[in-house]
Design a protein around this motif. Structure first.
Motif, PDB file in Angstrom:
ATOM      1  N   GLY A  95       0.797  -1.227   0.000  1.00 42.31           N
ATOM      2  CA  GLY A  95       0.000   0.000   0.000  1.00 42.31           C
ATOM      3  C   GLY A  95       0.817   1.258   0.000  1.00 42.31           C
ATOM      4  N   GLY A  96       2.079   1.195  -0.466  1.00 41.34           N
ATOM      5  CA  GLY A  96       2.938   2.366  -0.437  1.00 41.34           C
ATOM      6  C   GLY A  96       3.416   2.798  -1.807  1.00 41.34           C
ATOM      7  N   THR A  97       4.340   3.739  -1.815  1.00 38.09           N
ATOM      8  CA  THR A  97       4.929   4.248  -3.049  1.00 38.09           C
ATOM      9  C   THR A  97       6.441   4.307  -2.886  1.00 38.09           C
ATOM     10  N   MET A  98       7.130   4.379  -4.026  1.00 40.43           N
ATOM     11  CA  MET A  98       8.596   4.391  -4.027  1.00 40.43           C
ATOM     12  C   MET A  98       9.069   5.362  -5.100  1.00 40.43           C
ATOM     13  N   SER A  99      10.084   6.150  -4.786  1.00 38.49           N
ATOM     14  CA  SER A  99      10.633   7.090  -5.756  1.00 38.49           C
ATOM     15  C   SER A  99      12.124   7.229  -5.515  1.00 38.49           C
ATOM     16  N   VAL A 100      12.821   7.821  -6.497  1.00 38.46           N
ATOM     17  CA  VAL A 100      14.265   8.013  -6.393  1.00 38.46           C
ATOM     18  C   VAL A 100      14.598   9.439  -6.794  1.00 38.46           C
ATOM     19  N   SER A 101      15.585  10.006  -6.114  1.00 36.08           N
ATOM     20  CA  SER A 101      16.121  11.320  -6.447  1.00 36.08           C
ATOM     21  C   SER A 101      17.632  11.169  -6.545  1.00 36.08           C
ATOM     22  N   SER A 102      18.184  11.467  -7.745  1.00 34.82           N
ATOM     23  CA  SER A 102      19.606  11.186  -7.941  1.00 34.82           C
ATOM     24  C   SER A 102      20.144  11.980  -9.124  1.00 34.82           C
ATOM     25  N   GLU A 103      21.435  12.240  -9.071  1.00 36.86           N
ATOM     26  CA  GLU A 103      22.196  12.823 -10.172  1.00 36.86           C
ATOM     27  C   GLU A 103      23.493  12.038 -10.293  1.00 36.86           C
ATOM     28  N   LEU A 104      24.041  12.030 -11.495  1.00 37.71           N
ATOM     29  CA  LEU A 104      25.328  11.339 -11.700  1.00 37.71           C
ATOM     30  C   LEU A 104      26.408  11.946 -10.823  1.00 37.71           C
ATOM     31  N   ASP A 105      27.174  11.067 -10.141  1.00 39.29           N
ATOM     32  CA  ASP A 105      28.276  11.470  -9.260  1.00 39.29           C
ATOM     33  C   ASP A 105      27.809  12.331  -8.091  1.00 39.29           C
ATOM     34  N   ALA A 106      26.529  12.295  -7.764  1.00 38.06           N
ATOM     35  CA  ALA A 106      26.020  13.105  -6.642  1.00 38.06           C
ATOM     36  C   ALA A 106      25.226  12.267  -5.655  1.00 38.06           C
ATOM     37  N   GLY A 107      25.330  10.945  -5.726  1.00 33.25           N
ATOM     38  CA  GLY A 107      24.618  10.093  -4.789  1.00 33.25           C
ATOM     39  C   GLY A 107      23.161   9.907  -5.165  1.00 33.25           C
ATOM     40  N   SER A 108      22.490   9.064  -4.373  1.00 28.59           N
ATOM     41  CA  SER A 108      21.084   8.742  -4.636  1.00 28.59           C
ATOM     42  C   SER A 108      20.320   8.723  -3.322  1.00 28.59           C
ATOM     43  N   THR A 109      19.029   9.011  -3.412  1.00 32.00           N
ATOM     44  CA  THR A 109      18.129   8.914  -2.261  1.00 32.00           C
ATOM     45  C   THR A 109      16.863   8.185  -2.711  1.00 32.00           C
ATOM     46  N   PHE A 110      16.633   7.014  -2.130  1.00 28.38           N
ATOM     47  CA  PHE A 110      15.418   6.248  -2.398  1.00 28.38           C
ATOM     48  C   PHE A 110      14.431   6.528  -1.264  1.00 28.38           C
ATOM     49  N   THR A 111      13.201   6.913  -1.632  1.00 32.14           N
ATOM     50  CA  THR A 111      12.167   7.261  -0.656  1.00 32.14           C
ATOM     51  C   THR A 111      11.057   6.219  -0.714  1.00 32.14           C
ATOM     52  N   ILE A 112      10.781   5.622   0.448  1.00 35.00           N
ATOM     53  CA  ILE A 112       9.722   4.611   0.571  1.00 35.00           C
ATOM     54  C   ILE A 112       8.635   5.187   1.481  1.00 35.00           C
ATOM     55  N   THR A 113       7.398   5.208   0.992  1.00 33.62           N
ATOM     56  CA  THR A 113       6.264   5.671   1.794  1.00 33.62           C
ATOM     57  C   THR A 113       5.332   4.485   2.027  1.00 33.62           C
ATOM     58  N   LEU A 114       5.114   4.146   3.316  1.00 33.52           N
ATOM     59  CA  LEU A 114       4.289   2.991   3.679  1.00 33.52           C
ATOM     60  C   LEU A 114       3.244   3.404   4.718  1.00 33.52           C
ATOM     61  N   PRO A 115       2.071   2.755   4.704  1.00 27.98           N
ATOM     62  CA  PRO A 115       1.092   3.034   5.757  1.00 27.98           C
ATOM     63  C   PRO A 115       1.643   2.631   7.125  1.00 27.98           C
ATOM     64  N   ILE A 116       1.358   3.452   8.131  1.00 27.30           N
ATOM     65  CA  ILE A 116       1.821   3.125   9.482  1.00 27.30           C
ATOM     66  C   ILE A 116       1.121   1.860   9.983  1.00 27.30           C
ATOM     67  N   ALA A 117      -0.161   1.730   9.674  1.00 22.06           N
ATOM     68  CA  ALA A 117      -0.913   0.534  10.094  1.00 22.06           C
ATOM     69  C   ALA A 117      -1.509  -0.094   8.856  1.00 22.06           C
ATOM     70  N   TRP A 118      -0.789  -1.058   8.258  1.00 23.15           N
ATOM     71  CA  TRP A 118      -1.267  -1.710   7.038  1.00 23.15           C
ATOM     72  C   TRP A 118      -2.001  -2.992   7.383  1.00 23.15           C
ATOM     73  N   ASN A 119      -3.035  -3.274   6.592  1.00 25.96           N
ATOM     74  CA  ASN A 119      -3.689  -4.567   6.699  1.00 25.96           C
ATOM     75  C   ASN A 119      -4.136  -4.972   5.294  1.00 25.96           C
ATOM     76  N   VAL A 120      -4.576  -6.186   5.184  1.00 25.50           N
ATOM     77  CA  VAL A 120      -4.896  -6.732   3.867  1.00 25.50           C
ATOM     78  C   VAL A 120      -6.014  -5.944   3.189  1.00 25.50           C
ATOM     79  N   SER A 121      -6.941  -5.373   3.976  1.00 32.20           N
ATOM     80  CA  SER A 121      -8.101  -4.715   3.382  1.00 32.20           C
ATOM     81  C   SER A 121      -7.752  -3.386   2.732  1.00 32.20           C
ATOM     82  N   ASN A 122      -6.636  -2.721   3.161  1.00 31.88           N
ATOM     83  CA  ASN A 122      -6.302  -1.442   2.555  1.00 31.88           C
ATOM     84  C   ASN A 122      -5.128  -1.548   1.600  1.00 31.88           C
ATOM     85  N   ARG A 123      -4.917  -2.748   1.035  1.00 36.12           N
ATOM     86  CA  ARG A 123      -3.859  -2.915   0.045  1.00 36.12           C
ATOM     87  C   ARG A 123      -4.143  -2.023  -1.141  1.00 36.12           C
ATOM     88  N   ASN A 124      -3.066  -1.360  -1.642  1.00 36.90           N
ATOM     89  CA  ASN A 124      -3.227  -0.448  -2.796  1.00 36.90           C
ATOM     90  C   ASN A 124      -3.260  -1.312  -4.065  1.00 36.90           C
TER      91      ASN A 124
END
Length: 502
Positions: free
Chosen positions: A473-502
């Motif tokens: 039920g979350g999303t994933m994105s990346v922010s990066s430039e060549l030779d400047a490192g990368s940052t992967f961002t993961i967004t997840l529900p704090i309280a996930w259950n099967v019924s609110n699966r995205n």
């Protein structure tokens, strides 16, 4: 009703409401103006009446002074003297008040100046008459009265006062007409405003009832649609589930069936590799037979020239085949793992995220030491999710951060998290080689890789991670430039259950 018809109806409703507000505002402003004007006109009417009354009061005091002076001359009675003195004392205040009242009219100001001069002359005559009477000279007082009568002072005062009264009467008629007109206009404006208010109220009521009918019809259609909505959703969900299961079975069968011929190819390649030695030794023995002597032993045969080149090309070709077979085997294993993971049911549990990632970091400590990298772990929020899926997500991301650091540069990997609106946001950042912005979407595709291919891998890790994040039920994105490192961002529900699966 179509969307265009709804927009058109909404436009006309807004236009009608705006026109109604504009009309009501104009009527209100006009009514206030006319009421104020009617009040002002009424005030001027009252002012005219007061001025006329004041002129009559002044004339009355002058006549009273005249009659009491003559009575005192004839009778020498002290009462008449007292009345005369009171009348004379009241003349000047009455004249001053009248002067203030008619100050707004230029014509009346000229008249009041002449009237004041005549009254001053007559008051002087009154004073001399009373002095002669008190001195016992009635004949002189009588002569003075005749002189005043001959000079027409009293007549002049009366005529000028009457002229001023006529002017005030003219003003009274004009101002009364203006007041009546203002009151009539105010009443008309009020009546028109009331009629328009009633008309707008009727139109508004009609529009409200029309909108209510349209709303009721829409609600009825919505209820009719909702009657079958659950059945349609269940049907589509079952179709999707069946299609997904079919895709997973197909992938499993394909990968499983591909492995059988791959094993055969691998076996025959090994046999070819073993036979190649015998084949090329046989070739060497045939080309290197000593003249008149016995054949060479196998260990004494050395390939030369074209035979040697042919042996080397053959070995190189076998090496390429074995490498391709190994790569194909890894890809098939990855597909099998993905299909197994897709069939696994997630189990939400309370997870201490800091403890989970510390355990992952400890398992990767040897790789981090070899890469001269330091992993900094900041405070992380706890969540309810599937533990195994989280382990795979963070293991892949941290392993990639270590794997793709820049050579010769000490690695810095930071893992941090925060919460926002019911979601936990995790960031894994590094100072590695970075990713070209044009490859930001490519890296999430299955079997696709970006940048220099100097590290082992099949291009499955990030695709698998994103699939897991979406199942949670979350999303994933990346922010990066060549030779400047990368940052992967993961967004997840704090309280996930099967019924609110995205």
């Amino acid at each position: 009703m179509t969307a265009e018809a709804q927009r058109r109806r909404a436009f006309w409703q807004i236009l009608l409401i705006s026109a109604g507000l504009l009309i009501l505002t104009g009527i209100s402003a006009g009514s206030v103006y006319l009421v104020n004007k009617a009040r002002d006109d009424s005030k001027w009417v009252v002012h005219t009446i007061e001025a006329e009354n004041q002129i009559n009061s002044l004339l009355l005091e002058i006549r009273r002074a005249e009659s009491s002076a003559r009575s005192f001359l004839l009778t020498q009675g002290p009462d008449f003297q007292s009345d005369h003195e009171k009348a004379v004392a009241a003349i000047i205040p009455a004249l001053d008040k009248l002067t203030r009242q008619i100050g707004d009219n230029p014509a009346q100001r000229d008249s009041i100046e002449k009237l004041s001069a005549a009254i001053a002359t007559r008051l002087d005559q009154f004073s001399r008459e009373m002095t002669f009477v008190r001195q016992g000279q009635p004949d002189s007082a009588t002569a003075l009265i005749r002189e005043a009568a001959a000079g027409n002072t009293t007549t002049t005062i009366t005529n000028m006062a009457n002229a001023m009264i006529r002017e005030e009467e003219r003003l009274f008629r004009v101002r009364t007409a203006n007041s009546d007109r203002s009151q009539t206009l105010a009443a008309s404006m009020t009546g028109i405003g009331s009629g328009l208010v009633v008309l707008l109220a009727l139109i508004s009521t009609w529009l409200v009832r029309r909108s209510a009918r349209a709303r009721d019809e829409a609600e009825a259609r919505l209820r009719d649609a909702n009657v079958n909505l659950e059945a349609v959703v269940d049907e589509r969900t079952a179709d999707l589930r069946e299609a997904n299961d079919e895709i997973q079975r197909f992938a499993y069968i394909v990968s499983h069936d591909l492995r059988s011929p791959l094993v055969n190819i691998m076996g025959f390649t090994s046999e070819l590799e073993e036979l190649s030695g015998d084949v090329f030794r046989r070739i060497g023995s045939l080309t290197q037979v000593p003249a008149g002597g016995p054949p060479l032993a196998p260990g004494e045969i050395a390939l030369e020239g074209a035979d040697k080149q042919l042996s080397e090309d053959f070995s190189e070709a076998l090496g390429f085949i074995k490498t391709s077979i190994a790569k194909m085997d890894r890809l098939i294993s990855a597909i099998l793992n993905l299909t197994r993971e897709g069939r696994r049911e997630f189990q939400p549990v309370k997870i201490d995220t800091s403890e989970l990632i510390e355990a992952i970091v400890s398992t990767l400590a040897h790789q981090a030491t070899e890469a001269q990298a330091q992993i900094h772990l900041e405070a992380l929020p706890d969540i309810v999710s599937d533990r195994l899926a989280l382990e795979q997500i963070f293991s892949n991301l941290i392993d990639n951060a270590i794997k793709y650091l820049k050579r010769g540069v000490p690695g810095e990997i930071r893992i941090r998290g925060r919460t926002k609106l019911g979601y936990a946001i995790f960031e894994i950042s590094d100072n590695g080689r970075g990713i070209d912005p044009k490859d930001h979407q490519r890296i999430f595709d299955l079997f696709r890789r970006a940048g220099t291919q100097d590290k082992p891998g099949q291009g499955i890790g990030l695709a698998h991670v994103r699939a897991l994040v979406r199942r949670l039920g979350g999303t994933m994105s990346v922010s990066s430039e060549l030779d400047a490192g990368s940052t992967f961002t993961i967004t997840l529900p704090i309280a996930w259950n099967v019924s609110n699966r995205n």
